[in-house]
Design an enzyme around this catalytic site. Structure first.
Site, PDB file in Angstrom:
ATOM      1  N   SER A 181       0.824  -1.201   0.000  1.00 45.80           N
ATOM      2  CA  SER A 181       0.000   0.000   0.000  1.00 45.80           C
ATOM      3  C   SER A 181       0.862   1.257   0.000  1.00 45.80           C
ATOM      4  O   SER A 181       1.654   1.440  -0.916  1.00 45.80           O
ATOM      5  CB  SER A 181      -0.972  -0.059   1.179  1.00 45.80           C
ATOM      6  OG  SER A 181      -2.084   0.733   0.895  1.00 45.80           O
TER       7      SER A 181
ATOM      8  N   HIS B 266      -7.465  -5.889   0.806  1.00 48.16           N
ATOM      9  CA  HIS B 266      -6.294  -5.024   0.730  1.00 48.16           C
ATOM     10  C   HIS B 266      -5.325  -5.440   1.843  1.00 48.16           C
ATOM     11  O   HIS B 266      -5.552  -5.124   3.011  1.00 48.16           O
ATOM     12  CB  HIS B 266      -6.785  -3.590   0.944  1.00 48.16           C
ATOM     13  CG  HIS B 266      -5.710  -2.554   0.959  1.00 48.16           C
ATOM     14  ND1 HIS B 266      -5.081  -2.127  -0.187  1.00 48.16           N
ATOM     15  CD2 HIS B 266      -5.151  -1.850   1.965  1.00 48.16           C
ATOM     16  CE1 HIS B 266      -4.202  -1.204   0.119  1.00 48.16           C
ATOM     17  NE2 HIS B 266      -4.208  -1.018   1.419  1.00 48.16           N
TER      18      HIS B 266
HETATM   19  C1  GTR Z   1      -5.420   4.213   2.029  1.00 44.30           C
HETATM   20  C2  GTR Z   1      -4.931   5.124   0.953  1.00 44.30           C
HETATM   21  C3  GTR Z   1      -4.204   4.305  -0.050  1.00 44.30           C
HETATM   22  C4  GTR Z   1      -3.232   3.345   0.606  1.00 44.30           C
HETATM   23  C5  GTR Z   1      -3.695   2.792   1.936  1.00 44.30           C
HETATM   24  C6  GTR Z   1      -2.636   2.113   2.811  1.00 44.30           C
HETATM   25  O1  GTR Z   1      -6.294   4.783   2.908  1.00 44.30           O
HETATM   26  O2  GTR Z   1      -6.013   5.798   0.399  1.00 44.30           O
HETATM   27  O3  GTR Z   1      -3.585   5.129  -0.988  1.00 44.30           O
HETATM   28  O4  GTR Z   1      -1.991   3.905   0.704  1.00 44.30           O
HETATM   29  O5  GTR Z   1      -4.304   3.731   2.702  1.00 44.30           O
HETATM   30  O6  GTR Z   1      -1.481   2.523   2.874  1.00 44.30           O
HETATM   31  O7  GTR Z   1      -2.997   1.153   3.475  1.00 44.30           O
END
Ligand code: GTR
Length: 386
Positions: free
Chosen positions: A224, A366
């Site tokens: 991420s 995610h």
């Molecule tokens: C989210 C963000 C993403 C990603 C994520 C993370 O909220 O919008 O771009 O970076 O966090 O790092 O888990």
């Protein structure tokens, strides 16, 4: 789940493939002056530096080339960690500039069963610091150290917030204020992602001094925001031999011009402190940005790179990330590297390993998990010839 739009921070978030605007990507092999790049030498002398400078100026900020000195101290060691399978080293990395310093810890396990210096996976840890517990009381699938050691690799990690806190009101408290305060005044000065990437390079400096590590086989891993950082770090620092970027999404692997899921506008609103001030100009004007994210992947060529997405993470625009790889391929082709990506998005849990640009679209959330690491190891085994 079939929901085609959402609202977030006062904006409509698009999840509908049919309303993705038509767009033209900046041509990765055409210089600003309109010269077509036809070989590696022209790429390396002209277009590559040009693209790198564009990302510095408009997106991530310029990394200061100089600092005064660096020191490594092994603060704790255990040669029979993990029931004797690994050698644990806890290292404090201290950087000095203009009489001030910053220190951050690195945790490193090296497999004892080996005949030569070990290849290593370095994670930029952006989740709980318990994920990388040196005592191994906590074991996390985010950093499955035992599994990586059993596969013959060393595994290392540092925590991103130890060099730049991951908060908009305090990201300056660390490397920026201590070592590079002048950067805070510049519109193209690096911010949090720039600092995290800088720190990964300092770990690389350490690896060069540790004879248990094969510094020609250092794979950088991030998830991420850490995945965005891993790409940016490896783009700048060509000593990283391989990169794994998990669910990196906006300003990571996914194409900004598609406006699918998280956009430049949304990421600037929520996480403006990750990128430089100039990037804010593109919140409502993505088509004037002189780069798109396929060019970040192109900067990693000819080194093997592997990115991932997850089915339940539309926010990160999986298809836009896959397209980014497709559009980076021309650079790998210049080098004669083997890139065998399919023309269409691969199926769920169908990893592409036998290609210098690898990819998988995993079922689930995610995250960075054992499925991801299993494929990272397969990819590294193949491309490191292990
Ligand atoms: C989210 C963000 C993403 C990603 C994520 C993370 O909220 O919008 O771009 O970076 O966090 O790092 O888990």
């Amino acid at each position: 789940y079939a929901q085609k739009t959402d609202r977030f921070m006062g904006e409509i978030v698009n999840y509908d493939e049919s309303t993705v605007p038509t767009y033209t990507l900046p041509n990765i092999l055409l210089t600003a002056k309109g010269k077509k790049i036809k070989n590696v030498s022209a790429w390396e002398k002209q277009r590559r530096p040009e693209i790198l400078a564009l990302f510095e100026e408009h997106v991530y900020g310029k990394t200061p080339a100089h600092f005064d000195s660096l020191k490594f101290i092994v603060t704790h060691e255990n040669k029979v960690a993990m029931s004797g399978k690994a050698h644990l080293k806890e290292i404090t990395i201290t950087a000095w500039n203009d009489g001030r310093s910053v220190s951050f810890p690195l945790v490193l396990f090296i497999p004892n069963k080996r005949t030569k210096p070990a290849p290593v996976f370095l994670l930029i840890n952006n989740r709980s610091s318990r994920n990388t517990d040196p005592k191994r009381i906590e074991k996390s699938t985010f950093w499955p150290a035992e599994m990586v050691i059993d596969s013959g690799y060393a595994i290392a990690a540092f925590h991103h917030s130890d060099v730049a806190p991951d908060r908009k009101d305090s990201y300056q408290n660390g490397v920026l204020k201590q070592l590079f305060p002048a950067e805070l005044e510049k519109d193209n000065g690096m911010k949090a992602v720039g600092v995290w990437a800088w720190a990964a390079s300092r770990v690389m400096d350490y690896f060069k001094t540790d004879t248990d590590i094969d510094f020609n086989k250092v794979a950088l891993v991030g998830h991420s925001r850490g995945g965005k950082t891993a790409l940016w770090s490896a783009a700048q620092d060509q000593r990283f031999a391989m990169v794994f970027s998990s669910c990196s999404g906006s300003t990571g692997a996914s194409l900004a011009r598609r406006k699918y899921g998280e956009t430049i506008s949304l990421i600037n609103k929520q996480f403006g402190y990750w990128f430089n001030n100039n990037y804010k100009k593109y919140s409502n004007d993505v088509n004037s940005l002189p780069v798109d994210q396929h060019m970040l992947i192109g900067l990693i060529a000819p080194r093997p790179v592997y990115t991932t997405n997850a089915t339940e993470d539309r926010w990160a625009d999986p298809y836009g990330s896959f397209l980014s790889l497709i559009h980076a391929k021309p650079v790998y082709d210049l080098y004669g590297r083997k890139v065998t990506l399919p023309a269409n998005m691969p199926g769920v849990n169908r990893p592409i390993i036998h290609s210098d640009i690898g990819y998988h679209f995993r079922a689930g959330k995610h995250d960075l998990n054992v499925y991801d690491w299993t494929n990272f190891i397969r990819f590294a085994n193949l491309h490191f010839n292990l």
